[in-house]
Design a protein around this motif. Sequence first.
Motif, short mmCIF file in Angstrom:
data_model
loop_
_atom_site.label_atom_id
_atom_site.label_comp_id
_atom_site.label_asym_id
_atom_site.label_seq_id
_atom_site.Cartn_x
_atom_site.Cartn_y
_atom_site.Cartn_z
N PRO A 1 0.56 11.09 36.09
CA PRO A 1 0.32 12.19 36.97
C PRO A 1 1.68 13.09 37.06
N THR A 2 1.60 14.37 36.40
CA THR A 2 3.03 15.27 36.46
C THR A 2 2.48 16.63 36.78
N PRO A 3 3.39 17.35 37.25
CA PRO A 3 3.02 18.75 37.56
C PRO A 3 2.37 19.45 36.60
N GLY A 4 2.39 18.99 35.32
CA GLY A 4 1.60 19.91 34.18
C GLY A 4 0.41 19.16 33.85
N GLY A 5 -0.06 18.01 34.72
CA GLY A 5 -1.05 17.48 34.30
C GLY A 5 -1.09 15.99 34.00
N ALA A 6 -1.95 15.22 33.52
CA ALA A 6 -1.66 13.82 33.21
C ALA A 6 -1.13 13.59 31.88
N LEU A 7 0.12 13.04 31.81
CA LEU A 7 0.95 12.79 30.61
C LEU A 7 0.31 11.36 30.06
N PRO A 8 -0.16 11.53 28.80
CA PRO A 8 -0.61 10.28 28.26
C PRO A 8 0.44 9.49 27.52
N ALA A 9 1.18 8.67 28.49
CA ALA A 9 2.39 8.04 28.16
C ALA A 9 2.38 7.15 26.87
N ALA A 10 1.18 6.71 26.70
CA ALA A 10 1.05 5.52 25.44
C ALA A 10 1.16 6.46 24.18
N ARG A 11 0.61 7.69 24.08
CA ARG A 11 0.56 8.36 23.14
C ARG A 11 2.06 8.63 22.77
N TYR A 12 2.78 9.40 23.60
CA TYR A 12 4.20 9.73 23.29
C TYR A 12 5.12 8.61 23.07
N ALA A 13 4.76 7.43 23.90
CA ALA A 13 5.43 6.18 23.35
C ALA A 13 5.45 5.67 21.89
N VAL B 1 12.47 16.12 19.52
CA VAL B 1 11.13 16.89 19.00
C VAL B 1 10.21 16.22 20.20
N ILE B 2 10.13 14.98 20.09
CA ILE B 2 9.00 14.11 20.89
C ILE B 2 9.39 14.29 22.38
N ALA B 3 10.71 14.31 22.83
CA ALA B 3 11.33 14.47 23.91
C ALA B 3 10.67 15.81 24.67
N GLY B 4 10.93 16.87 23.58
CA GLY B 4 10.63 18.19 24.18
C GLY B 4 8.99 18.37 24.32
N GLY B 5 8.32 17.65 23.47
CA GLY B 5 6.74 17.27 23.75
C GLY B 5 6.47 16.72 25.15
N VAL B 6 7.26 15.89 25.44
CA VAL B 6 6.89 14.97 26.87
C VAL B 6 7.14 16.20 27.75
N VAL B 7 8.18 16.79 27.73
CA VAL B 7 8.60 17.72 28.95
C VAL B 7 7.65 18.98 29.06
N ALA B 8 7.06 19.40 27.84
CA ALA B 8 6.25 20.61 27.73
C ALA B 8 5.02 19.84 28.53
N VAL B 9 4.35 18.78 28.15
CA VAL B 9 3.34 18.25 28.76
C VAL B 9 3.46 18.25 30.46
N ALA B 10 4.58 17.51 30.70
CA ALA B 10 4.80 17.36 32.09
C ALA B 10 5.34 18.27 33.00
N THR B 11 5.52 19.65 32.34
CA THR B 11 5.79 20.58 33.31
C THR B 11 4.91 21.65 33.05
#
Length: 245
Positions: free
Chosen positions: A62-74, A108-118
């Motif tokens: 759970p994040t402020p931007g919605g559910a972060l699919p951690a497995a996908r980004y990992a 690139v990937i880290a930016g995607g994580v932040v974009a989803v989590a915020t």
Amino acid sequence: MLTNVTVWAWIGAIGMLAGTVPSLWLWYRRPSEAKYYATLAGVTGIAAVAYTVMGLGVGNVPTPGGALPAARYADWLLTTPLLIAYLALLVRADRATIATLIAVDVVVIAGGVVAVATAGTVSWAAFAVASLAYLGLVYGLLVKLPRSAAARADRVRAVFYTLRNITVVLWTLYPVVWLLAPTGFGLLTPATEMLVFVYLDFVSKVGFAIVAVAGADAVAYVENDAARGTDAETGRSPAGVESAD
């Protein structure tokens, strides 16, 4: 809806697992070339684990931007550097080039994580940073690595360019899906998003591995060059004698 997401996740897991078998077989049959096939097996094997986790319905944070699919980004954080590493190994790129490409990929990937989590401006700013970093990564794949490929045998170049093109074309579609999915403008349902990501992941990983395995003879050329001590940039031996492809 959730059922559809789960089904597609399990289809992804089974597909990735099946796609790992050819690489494992060559890893076993060609121990002297183990680093190449271990890299390929790592790509599809990690993806199989990630999709299994998603199929089990765990790993969402759970994040402020919605559910972060951690497995996908990992999965992407681990497998995309491996794909870059395989391309670099194939053309015997220097370590500095490999390290730079992987570092940019991580951005690139880290930016995607932040974009989803915020949410809001921060999310779009992170997406913009990731997009700019991706342009730098594409430059490396289209310009930097081909300089190393120029010194390799025709067969090696043919396999490299096929794999490189698969990578660039498919990776460019991921941010498009991000924009269309609930993370962006919400034009795709979660189930459709999962379906598209499964398809893209399957082609960009399993498809990549199949082409690489089919071009296994190219690895023999690379290893022969390495045994002769030819330079990755010039194609010449340390004594300055032109290598024979």
